[in-house]
Scaffold this motif. Structure first.
Motif, PDB file in Angstrom:
ATOM      1  N   ALA A  41      43.694  33.192  44.091  1.00 36.39           N
ATOM      2  CA  ALA A  41      44.859  33.529  43.257  1.00 36.39           C
ATOM      3  C   ALA A  41      44.406  34.448  42.121  1.00 36.39           C
ATOM      4  O   ALA A  41      45.035  35.478  41.842  1.00 36.39           O
ATOM      5  N   TYR A  42      43.280  34.101  41.509  1.00 29.08           N
ATOM      6  CA  TYR A  42      42.751  34.869  40.377  1.00 29.08           C
ATOM      7  C   TYR A  42      42.376  36.289  40.823  1.00 29.08           C
ATOM      8  O   TYR A  42      42.712  37.276  40.167  1.00 29.08           O
ATOM      9  N   ALA A  43      41.679  36.368  41.979  1.00 29.31           N
ATOM     10  CA  ALA A  43      41.232  37.680  42.472  1.00 29.31           C
ATOM     11  C   ALA A  43      42.425  38.542  42.870  1.00 29.31           C
ATOM     12  O   ALA A  43      42.431  39.760  42.664  1.00 29.31           O
ATOM     13  N   SER A  44      43.480  37.903  43.421  1.00 29.35           N
ATOM     14  CA  SER A  44      44.653  38.654  43.858  1.00 29.35           C
ATOM     15  C   SER A  44      45.317  39.348  42.654  1.00 29.35           C
ATOM     16  O   SER A  44      45.791  40.473  42.766  1.00 29.35           O
ATOM     17  N   PHE A  55      48.233  35.094  32.999  1.00 25.86           N
ATOM     18  CA  PHE A  55      48.209  33.862  32.194  1.00 25.86           C
ATOM     19  C   PHE A  55      48.327  32.620  33.083  1.00 25.86           C
ATOM     20  O   PHE A  55      47.703  31.596  32.826  1.00 25.86           O
ATOM     21  N   ALA A  56      49.143  32.728  34.143  1.00 21.29           N
ATOM     22  CA  ALA A  56      49.313  31.562  35.029  1.00 21.29           C
ATOM     23  C   ALA A  56      47.993  31.208  35.716  1.00 21.29           C
ATOM     24  O   ALA A  56      47.621  30.031  35.798  1.00 21.29           O
ATOM     25  N   THR A  57      47.251  32.216  36.181  1.00 18.75           N
ATOM     26  CA  THR A  57      45.999  31.898  36.888  1.00 18.75           C
ATOM     27  C   THR A  57      44.906  31.455  35.903  1.00 18.75           C
ATOM     28  O   THR A  57      44.061  30.642  36.251  1.00 18.75           O
ATOM     29  N   GLN A  58      44.966  31.995  34.674  1.00 21.38           N
ATOM     30  CA  GLN A  58      44.018  31.495  33.661  1.00 21.38           C
ATOM     31  C   GLN A  58      44.249  30.013  33.409  1.00 21.38           C
ATOM     32  O   GLN A  58      43.311  29.225  33.284  1.00 21.38           O
ATOM     33  N   TYR A  59      45.543  29.637  33.337  1.00 22.11           N
ATOM     34  CA  TYR A  59      45.908  28.227  33.137  1.00 22.11           C
ATOM     35  C   TYR A  59      45.396  27.386  34.312  1.00 22.11           C
ATOM     36  O   TYR A  59      44.863  26.300  34.134  1.00 22.11           O
ATOM     37  N   LEU A  60      45.543  27.943  35.510  1.00 22.16           N
ATOM     38  CA  LEU A  60      45.095  27.226  36.708  1.00 22.16           C
ATOM     39  C   LEU A  60      43.579  26.993  36.666  1.00 22.16           C
ATOM     40  O   LEU A  60      43.103  25.889  36.962  1.00 22.16           O
TER      41      LEU A  60
END
Ligand SMILES: Cc1cc2nc3c(=O)[nH]c(=O)nc-3n(C[C@H](O)[C@H](O)[C@H](O)COP(=O)(O)OP(=O)(O)OC[C@H]3O[C@@H](n4cnc5c(N)ncnc54)[C@H](O)[C@@H]3O)c2cc1C
Length: 319
Positions: A92-95, A148-153
């Motif tokens: 998710a982060y890389a995407s 921000f969503a993936t940082q939270y994840l």
């Protein structure tokens, strides 16, 4: 006893030849990601010592007795699959990285590329066209939202690794499955839209959309096919919905309905009301109400990116 992980030697350490019963096949040339050396393995009657079992979830004693801290095969299966969560968080982060690159290329190109202007006037930047803005601005806003969503994840994932809390494990599982599926599908579509937004130049290999698209495409499949992951999210949401009404007293239902109605009754729908003053649009209370209103009406992550787009476009207009 369910699925378990083992360490199986596949080559002789001196000759590097494959060991008896082991076959290795190269997956061949792929559409993208050819820097990753994928292969298939086949095992025929391969025996390994019991010490090669990775025994965190289940073990076998010297006299052949199986023990596990997890009571059922299903629970052990879930625990094994749970180990895949880290991969999904990474994907998710890389995407989002792919999305940022392609949106940046498309926005910069759109600023520089000029096309027909008003009569007798200089040509205008294609970013001034509303149709171009409608393609690119939602993607730009979504890049921020997904960042921000993936940082939270990632933060929740590292908490989960430290705490081993069961509820947190379930939350991170659902969140990583949902975000991985949603973000990678969104990015895959956006890569094509960005290519189109750059016209013929978007098709030149040097401008990278081709390789980005090819390398990213498989993100929708590996670490869990997106359709299957979304089914897992749906199952988790239904479970949460059921839990909310557990206990069954009338007051639980009443509280739920009151919570839902609060936003409808406390103010006019913030999107429809269309108050456009700077003070109103920048008011954090308005922005929170708008989030609530969209989430209630759309009930999906899509609302987050839609709201970010609206706020971003309003900010652009204000500037
Ligand atoms: C480049 C690459 C690298 C990989 N690396 C690894 C790796 O390092 N380790 C590893 O273990 N695996 C790896 N994989 C495998 C990858 O995880 C699987 O390909 C992926 O999980 C999808 O499984 P599948 O290929 O069996 O597709 P399938 O499960 O056969 O899916 C095919 C289609 O059927 C649909 N479908 C399947 N099941 C359902 C269902 N229950 N309900 C509805 N629809 C369904 C899917 O939506 C999809 O459209 C890799 C794959 C690739 C291509």
């Amino acid at each position: 006893m369910g699925v378990h992980a083992f360490i199986v030697p596949i080559r002789d350490l001196n000759t590097l030849q494959t060991l008896p019963g082991i076959e290795i096949h190269d997956c061949g040339h792929k559409v993208g990601l050819n820097g990753v050396d994928n292969g298939a393995l086949r095992f025929r009657s391969v025996r390994i010592p019991r010490d090669n079992l990775l025994n965190r979830f289940g073990d076998v004693s010297q006299d052949g007795k199986y023990t596990s801290s997890l009571p059922t095969i299903n629970k052990r299966f879930a625990a094994m699959l749970g180990e895949l969560v880290g991969g999904r968080v990474g994907l998710a982060y890389a995407s989002v990285g792919f999305l940022k690159i392609s949106v940046t290329i498309a926005v910069r190109y759109s600023l520089l590329r000029q096309q027909f202007g008003p009569p007798e006037q200089p040509e205008v930047s294609i970013l001034d066209y509303q149709s171009q803005q409608h393609k690119l601005m939602p993607m730009l806003a979504s890049s921020y939202a997904f960042h921000f969503a993936t940082q939270y994840l990632v933060q929740k994932y590292s908490e989960m690794k430290k705490m081993h809390d069961e509820q947190l494990v379930a939350d991170v599982h659902a969140l990583s499955a949902g975000l991985k599926a949603y973000v990678t599908s969104y990015t895959a579509k956006s890569l094509s839209t960005c290519r189109e937004a750059c016209g013929g130049h978007g098709y030149a290999a040097v401008n990278r959309f081709g390789s980005l698209r090819n390398d990213h495409d498989i993100f929708q499949t590996f670490e869990g096919d997106n359709t299957v992951l979304m089914q897992q999210v749906a199952a988790d949401l239904l479970r949460q919905y059921k839990d909310k009404f557990q206990g069954g007293t009338l007051s639980v239902t009443w509280n739920y309905l009151r919570e839902s109605m609060n936003t409808y009754l406390s103010q006019p729908n913030p999107i429809i009301a269309r108050w456009e003053s700077a003070d109103h649009l920048r008011d954090p209370k308005f922005q929170l109400d708008a989030f609530r209103s969209l989430i209630l009406s759309l009930s999906s992550l899509q609302s987050l990116s839609k709201l970010c787009t609206i706020v971003l476009m309003q900010e652009v207009e204000l500037l």
